[in-house]
Design a protein around this motif. Structure first.
Motif, short mmCIF file in Angstrom:
data_model
loop_
_atom_site.label_atom_id
_atom_site.label_comp_id
_atom_site.label_asym_id
_atom_site.label_seq_id
_atom_site.Cartn_x
_atom_site.Cartn_y
_atom_site.Cartn_z
N SER A 1 -23.45 53.31 -111.50
CA SER A 1 -23.07 53.07 -110.56
C SER A 1 -21.86 54.37 -110.26
CB SER A 1 -21.63 52.48 -110.79
OG SER A 1 -22.32 51.26 -111.48
N ALA B 1 -21.14 56.10 -106.27
CA ALA B 1 -19.65 56.63 -106.44
C ALA B 1 -20.04 57.66 -105.42
CB ALA B 1 -19.10 56.22 -106.76
N GLU B 2 -20.35 58.38 -106.44
CA GLU B 2 -20.25 60.21 -105.98
C GLU B 2 -21.38 60.15 -104.67
OE1 GLU B 2 -21.86 64.00 -105.77
OE2 GLU B 2 -22.93 62.12 -105.74
N PHE C 1 -21.77 58.62 -101.65
CA PHE C 1 -20.32 57.73 -101.37
C PHE C 1 -19.45 58.47 -100.89
CE2 PHE C 1 -16.23 55.86 -100.04
CZ PHE C 1 -16.67 54.81 -98.90
N ALA C 2 -18.94 59.32 -101.91
CA ALA C 2 -18.14 60.43 -101.79
C ALA C 2 -18.57 61.77 -100.84
CB ALA C 2 -17.14 61.22 -102.73
N SER D 1 -15.79 65.79 -112.27
CA SER D 1 -14.68 64.20 -110.95
C SER D 1 -13.15 64.66 -111.18
CB SER D 1 -14.93 63.22 -112.29
OG SER D 1 -16.71 62.98 -112.29
N GLY E 1 -25.84 54.02 -102.00
CA GLY E 1 -23.62 54.82 -101.42
C GLY E 1 -23.61 55.56 -100.30
N PRO F 1 -13.25 58.40 -100.05
CA PRO F 1 -13.79 59.44 -100.60
C PRO F 1 -13.22 59.18 -102.46
CG PRO F 1 -14.64 59.56 -98.69
CD PRO F 1 -12.99 59.28 -98.83
N VAL G 1 -12.70 56.71 -103.95
CA VAL G 1 -13.19 56.08 -104.95
C VAL G 1 -13.69 57.22 -106.32
CG1 VAL G 1 -16.36 55.90 -104.34
CG2 VAL G 1 -14.26 55.92 -102.99
N MET G 2 -13.69 58.27 -106.07
CA MET G 2 -14.28 59.26 -107.36
C MET G 2 -12.64 59.12 -108.16
SD MET G 2 -17.15 60.69 -107.02
CE MET G 2 -16.76 62.26 -108.67
N ALA H 1 -14.67 56.19 -109.54
CA ALA H 1 -15.83 56.50 -109.66
C ALA H 1 -16.27 56.99 -111.97
CB ALA H 1 -16.88 57.09 -109.28
#
Length: 578
Positions: free
Chosen positions: A55, A59-60, A62-63, A122, A212, A236, A239-240, A243
């Motif tokens: 998961s 997310a990563e 996606f960013a 992160s 993503g 993004p 989102v991170m 995450a």
């Protein structure tokens, strides 16, 4: 009643092999929990932990793709760069981002550990994405004359944008190899059930990794093109942040590699090369020490790179005080060295795939992108079909193709890792040929309608003509990228798995640098006497189809080299049967 010290072990039947396997209450050897205590199989690791980590990767990605997929549009638009310059900058950035995992993997394996490195990366990721969004809100000094950008000075917006962009590259360089290695660490290779699941993990990892980008490219490219670049880069960032929270929630279930007091793998391998180099003048004629040393090797691969065997001897060629390095240490160094020919022969594949974020997108921008009377899709949107094709094909590969090939080859995973990589490389050659044929049709259509001299013209040809090359790119990734992930994780010493995965990621990095070099060279060689070259700002005057044919030729040569390297490769003893 007398208390037993024996840990109960439940048994379950593996439906594939028909063998009873231990489950639940056994301890996992070589792993501890976040407090440093022994962990039970029943409440740690396996899919319960892998789901959290997959998961986070969704997310990563996606960013990351929210930034990279439409980057060339931002560079040629608000920042006013030429097509060739923007393509080179994108390739250099992606190349750097793909090489930085070597740094991130080293930091994790040598100092911080994978878990702490992921948290650090992160936090840096969130900071960099926030700075990137803010940079788009700084007023631009670009001068616009006659509807076209003529010049753009080096101003605060450009400086802050590129600083933020390379911070994103460094953050993902620390994040990506550690997350994948940490996810694979949740499966115990000594347990038959979990070992088999680990191979499926790489498939489903890539499934999630492509979900993503698919969503990110669809949603964020539309927001960036039609609403706001600041919002497109800001989402993004949020989102991170989510995450990171998701990753921390799984902490109590994670398995952490147990620390040992042995020498670092970096030290062991480095010592083998240093001692072998120091002893390079030592001859074996003083006795039959070479023969005696080689007799201690039982693995077929020991006959490769025999010059490293000199690390077993003292400088005078005698063995009075025992070998300088152990046989296992020499074998470990050879295992790392054997990866290099495979790594090098995969570079052409990455060079081909790097075109999906640059020249493919510029092709799409010249085509009819309308859907219905009032909606026009961004050219970068088609990149999402790479992820979509992967999402469709991964379950087919894992649930249908693997069982079918297993019944033929009698191997647990159907085909070997190197066979899987080779199939993908072959598909990438077909991809370049298809891309060249479609581009030739686009140029013929532009000539037919008299649009060759109009760089802003929309060619009366639907963007869906580019779809086959994107689908082929996704298909190639299912084989080559997933195969490389598993190969570079499995074939390095366990302590160096972050670095091993960073080595796989560096294939993409070097491939992007090679693509940038090729584009620059082709532009200079073909742009003579004031004429447009193959890669021109006016896509209708260029000949990208010739460039694609050049890539096809280079890939074909690289494929032959790969076949030779793969045929000569000897798997580590853990996976010799594969």
């Amino acid at each position: 009643m007398k208390e037993s010290n024996v840990v109960d072990v439940d048994m379950d039947m593996d439906t594939t092999t028909g063998v009873d396997i231990p489950l639940l209450n056994s301890f996992v050897e070589g792993a501890v929990d976040y407090k440093g205590h022994q962990v039970l199989r029943s409440n740690s690791g396996f899919w319960r932990s892998a789901i959290f980590i997959i998961s986070v990767e969704v997310a990563e990605r996606f960013a990351y793709y929210g930034v990279s997929s439409n980057l060339i549009t931002y560079l040629t638009g608000p920042l006013g760069q030429s097509t060739a310059t923007a393509a080179e900058n994108v390739n250099v950035w992606i190349g750097t981002a793909s090489l930085l995992p070597l740094v991130g993997g080293f930091i994790a394996d040598a100092f911080l550990g994978r878990y702490r490195t992921i948290i650090m990366a992160s936090l840096l990721y969130i900071l960099a994405l926030g700075m990137l969004a803010l940079s788009t809100m700084i007023p631009s000094n670009c001068e616009i004359l006659g509807g076209a950008t003529s010049s753009c000075s080096q101003h605060l917006q450009v400086i802050m944008f590129f600083i933020s962009l390379y911070l994103v590259a460094f953050a993902q360089g620390c994040h990506k190899p550690c997350v994948l290695a940490f996810g694979a660490d949740q499966f115990d290779a000594s347990d038959p059930h979990e070992c088999k699941a680990k191979s499926s993990f790489f498939n489903w990892w890539y499934f999630g990794m492509c979900s993503g980008p698919m969503v990110g490219i669809f949603v964020l490219s539309y927001i960036q093109d039609n609403l706001s670049w600041g919002l497109g880069f800001g989402i993004p960032c949020v989102v991170m942040g989510l995450a990171l929270v998701m990753f921390l929630l799984g902490t109590m279930t994670y398995r952490f590699p147990k620390k040992t007091e042995d020498k670092s793998a970096f030290v062991r391998i480095g010592q083998v090369f240093v001692v072998a180099a120091r002893n390079w003048r030592t001859t074996w004629s003083a006795g039959f020490l070479e023969e005696q040393a080689c007799e201690t090797f039982t693995h077929q691969g020991s006959q490769q790179f025999r010059f490293l065997n000199k690390a077993l001897l003292s400088p005078d060629g005698l063995n009075e005080s025992g070998p300088i390095c152990s046989v296992d240490e020499v074998e470990e160094a050879k295992a790392v060295l054997r990866l290099i020919p495979i790594w090098a022969s995969c570079l052409a594949y990455s060079t081909v795939l790097s075109q999906t974020t640059t020249l493919f997108t510029k092709q799409g921008a010249t085509l009819d992108r309308s859907i219905g009377p009032n909606f026009e899709i961004p050219a970068a949107t088609l990149q999402s079909f790479i992820g979509l094709s992967i999402i469709i094909l991964i379950p087919i590969y894992d649930k249908i193709l693997v069982p079918l090939t297993r019944s033929v080859t009698k191997k647990p995973f159907g085909i070997t890792m190197l066979q899987r990589i080779g199939i993908g490389i072959f598909i990438s050659i077909a991809l370049t040929v298809v891309a060249a044929l479609v581009e030739s049709k686009r140029l013929r259509t532009a000539k037919e309608y008299g649009l060759l001299n109009d760089p802003e013209a929309i060619i009366p040809m639907k963007i869906w003509w580019l779809l086959p090359q994107y689908v082929l790119a996704g298909t190639a990734d299912v084989f080559t990228v997933v195969g490389m992930q598993e190969f570079f994780y499995d074939q390095v010493p366990s302590e160096l798995r972050s670095v091993g995965l960073a080595l796989y990621l560096s294939v993409s990095g070097v491939g992007n640098f090679l693509s940038s070099f090729l584009i620059s060279t082709v532009e200079k060689v073909t742009s003579r006497d004031g004429k447009d070259g193959w890669i021109s700002d006016n896509m209708n005057q260029g000949h990208i189809d010739y460039f694609y044919y050049l890539l096809a030729g280079i890939s074909a040569v690289a494929f032959v080299i790969y076949l030779y390297a793969a045929n000569a490769y000897v798997y580590n003893i853990r996976r010799r049967s594969l």
